[in-house]
Motif scaffolding. Structure first.
Motif, short mmCIF file in Angstrom:
data_model
loop_
_atom_site.label_atom_id
_atom_site.label_comp_id
_atom_site.label_asym_id
_atom_site.label_seq_id
_atom_site.Cartn_x
_atom_site.Cartn_y
_atom_site.Cartn_z
N GLY A 193 29.10 2.39 54.26
CA GLY A 193 28.65 3.31 53.25
C GLY A 193 27.15 3.35 53.07
N VAL A 194 26.38 2.60 53.89
CA VAL A 194 24.92 2.69 53.80
C VAL A 194 24.52 4.14 54.07
CG1 VAL A 194 22.73 1.94 54.82
CG2 VAL A 194 24.58 0.29 54.50
N LEU A 195 25.16 4.74 55.09
CA LEU A 195 24.94 6.14 55.45
C LEU A 195 26.27 6.84 55.61
CD1 LEU A 195 22.27 5.90 58.30
CD2 LEU A 195 21.87 6.69 55.97
N GLY A 196 26.28 8.14 55.42
CA GLY A 196 27.42 8.95 55.85
C GLY A 196 27.13 9.39 57.28
N ILE A 197 28.16 9.54 58.09
CA ILE A 197 27.97 9.98 59.48
C ILE A 197 28.91 11.14 59.73
CG2 ILE A 197 28.03 9.31 61.90
CD1 ILE A 197 27.55 6.39 60.80
N ARG A 198 28.33 12.34 59.88
CA ARG A 198 29.13 13.55 60.06
C ARG A 198 29.21 13.92 61.54
NH1 ARG A 198 26.33 16.58 55.38
NH2 ARG A 198 25.16 17.51 57.08
N ASP A 199 30.38 14.36 61.96
CA ASP A 199 30.62 14.90 63.30
C ASP A 199 30.09 14.01 64.42
OD1 ASP A 199 31.70 17.19 62.03
OD2 ASP A 199 29.68 18.02 61.81
N PRO A 200 30.40 12.70 64.40
CA PRO A 200 29.92 11.86 65.49
C PRO A 200 30.65 12.15 66.80
CG PRO A 200 31.38 10.61 64.06
CD PRO A 200 31.23 11.97 63.44
N GLY A 250 21.47 8.17 49.16
CA GLY A 250 20.83 7.21 48.26
C GLY A 250 19.46 7.68 47.79
N ASP A 251 18.86 6.85 46.92
CA ASP A 251 17.56 7.16 46.34
C ASP A 251 16.40 6.56 47.14
OD1 ASP A 251 18.71 8.56 44.18
OD2 ASP A 251 19.10 6.67 43.13
N SER A 252 16.70 5.81 48.20
CA SER A 252 15.66 5.19 49.03
C SER A 252 15.84 5.60 50.48
CB SER A 252 15.75 3.66 48.94
OG SER A 252 15.68 3.23 47.62
N ASP A 253 14.73 5.63 51.21
CA ASP A 253 14.80 5.89 52.65
C ASP A 253 15.58 4.77 53.33
OD1 ASP A 253 13.14 7.95 51.96
OD2 ASP A 253 11.38 7.20 53.06
N VAL A 254 16.28 5.10 54.41
CA VAL A 254 17.03 4.12 55.20
C VAL A 254 16.51 4.19 56.64
CG1 VAL A 254 19.31 3.54 56.12
CG2 VAL A 254 19.09 4.28 53.74
N THR A 255 16.28 3.03 57.25
CA THR A 255 15.81 2.99 58.64
C THR A 255 16.85 2.31 59.52
OG1 THR A 255 13.52 2.86 57.90
CG2 THR A 255 13.96 2.25 60.19
N VAL A 256 17.33 3.03 60.53
CA VAL A 256 18.22 2.45 61.54
C VAL A 256 17.33 1.80 62.58
CG1 VAL A 256 19.99 2.92 63.28
CG2 VAL A 256 19.95 4.26 61.16
N THR A 257 17.51 0.49 62.79
CA THR A 257 16.66 -0.24 63.73
C THR A 257 17.36 -0.58 65.04
OG1 THR A 257 17.27 -2.32 62.67
CG2 THR A 257 15.24 -1.24 61.91
N ILE A 292 14.90 4.88 63.46
CA ILE A 292 15.17 6.24 62.99
C ILE A 292 15.22 6.20 61.46
CG2 ILE A 292 16.88 8.10 62.97
CD1 ILE A 292 17.72 7.15 65.79
N VAL A 293 14.31 6.94 60.83
CA VAL A 293 14.23 6.95 59.36
C VAL A 293 14.99 8.16 58.81
CG1 VAL A 293 12.68 7.06 57.37
CG2 VAL A 293 11.98 5.81 59.43
N ILE A 294 15.89 7.87 57.87
CA ILE A 294 16.61 8.94 57.18
C ILE A 294 16.11 8.92 55.73
CG2 ILE A 294 18.85 9.92 56.56
CD1 ILE A 294 18.67 7.20 59.18
N LYS A 295 15.38 9.96 55.37
CA LYS A 295 14.77 10.04 54.04
C LYS A 295 15.85 10.07 52.96
CE LYS A 295 10.41 10.46 55.31
NZ LYS A 295 9.44 9.42 54.99
N ALA A 296 15.48 9.62 51.77
CA ALA A 296 16.41 9.64 50.62
C ALA A 296 16.88 11.06 50.36
CB ALA A 296 15.70 9.08 49.38
N LYS A 297 18.16 11.18 50.02
CA LYS A 297 18.77 12.48 49.68
C LYS A 297 18.58 13.51 50.79
CE LYS A 297 19.81 11.08 45.46
NZ LYS A 297 21.19 10.71 45.14
N SER A 298 18.69 13.08 52.05
CA SER A 298 18.53 14.04 53.15
C SER A 298 19.40 13.62 54.34
CB SER A 298 17.06 14.14 53.58
OG SER A 298 16.66 12.93 54.19
N THR A 299 19.32 14.42 55.40
CA THR A 299 20.08 14.16 56.62
C THR A 299 19.14 14.07 57.80
OG1 THR A 299 20.42 16.50 57.10
CG2 THR A 299 22.08 15.43 55.72
N HIS A 300 19.63 13.46 58.88
CA HIS A 300 18.85 13.37 60.12
C HIS A 300 19.80 13.59 61.29
CE1 HIS A 300 15.33 12.03 62.48
NE2 HIS A 300 16.25 11.61 63.33
N ALA A 301 19.52 14.59 62.11
CA ALA A 301 20.40 14.93 63.22
C ALA A 301 20.12 14.06 64.44
CB ALA A 301 20.23 16.40 63.58
#
Length: 200
Positions: free
Chosen positions: A53-60, A80-87, A117-126
């Protein structure tokens, strides 16, 4: 009123008895499904995925491939309210790297994504062909259309999250690159094609 009350009482008793029989039948059905329930329970609390649940993952999805390299794609959703970085990312079939496509000397090349890969708060990253993706570097067996692969993402704060993706055939954005990352194999175009979706 008193004359009908025994009938009403009998009807209620019959209804309660019928409900009890249904409950016992349902419990019987439940016990026959208990192996799957037991299997589902450990996976929900498995230590390998304590931070689901750290991130949602759509259409993998994963690009089907017979050998060499392939990649996983989808849309990472940060509610979430904070940026998340996948390392990092791992998969049992292959060592993995986080990759991006970028212009170098007038050509589109693939390279490791520095800083994750940084996913900004309240946003998506393709994650998509021709863009950022999760690269499987050296397959130990073919990935065929319909295969389901499990991946574990690692985040900058040390948390992990698993997700599954189904392999699909895809002919665009040829990603057959030599280990130098930026150099395409002889005869392979380094420029991804315009199509960005897997074949259905």
């Amino acid at each position: 009123m008193r004359a009908t009350s025994p009938n009403v009482s009998r009807r209620r008793s019959a209804a309660i008895l019928a409900a009890a029989i249904l409950a016992v039948s349902a419990a019987g059905c439940g016990s026959s499904d208990s192996p799957s329930a037991a299997q589902a329970s450990p996976s929900a609390s498995a230590p390998a995925n304590p931070d689901a649940g750290v991130l949602g993952i759509r259409d993998p999805w994963v690009k089907a491939a017979d050998k060499g390299m392939t990649a996983a794609f989808g849309t990472l959703v940060n509610d979430g309210d904070s940026d998340v970085t996948v390392t990092g990312a791992t998969n049992p079939l292959s060592p993995m790297e986080l990759h991006e496509m970028t212009m170098k000397d007038g050509k589109m090349v693939m390279q490791a994504k520095q800083g994750g890969i940084v996913i900004k708060a309240k946003s998506t990253h393709a994650l998509e062909p021709g863009g950022d993706h999760l690269m499987l570097m050296n397959l130990t067996k073919p990935v065929q259309a319909g295969d389901e692969l499990t991946f574990t993402l690692t985040f900058a704060d040390g948390k992990t999250q698993q997700f599954s993706a189904v392999a699909k055939p895809f002919t665009g954005a040829q990603e057959s690159y030599a280990p130098g990352h930026g150099q395409p194999m002889p005869g392979v175009s380094a420029t991804p094609e315009m199509s960005m979706s897997p074949s259905s």
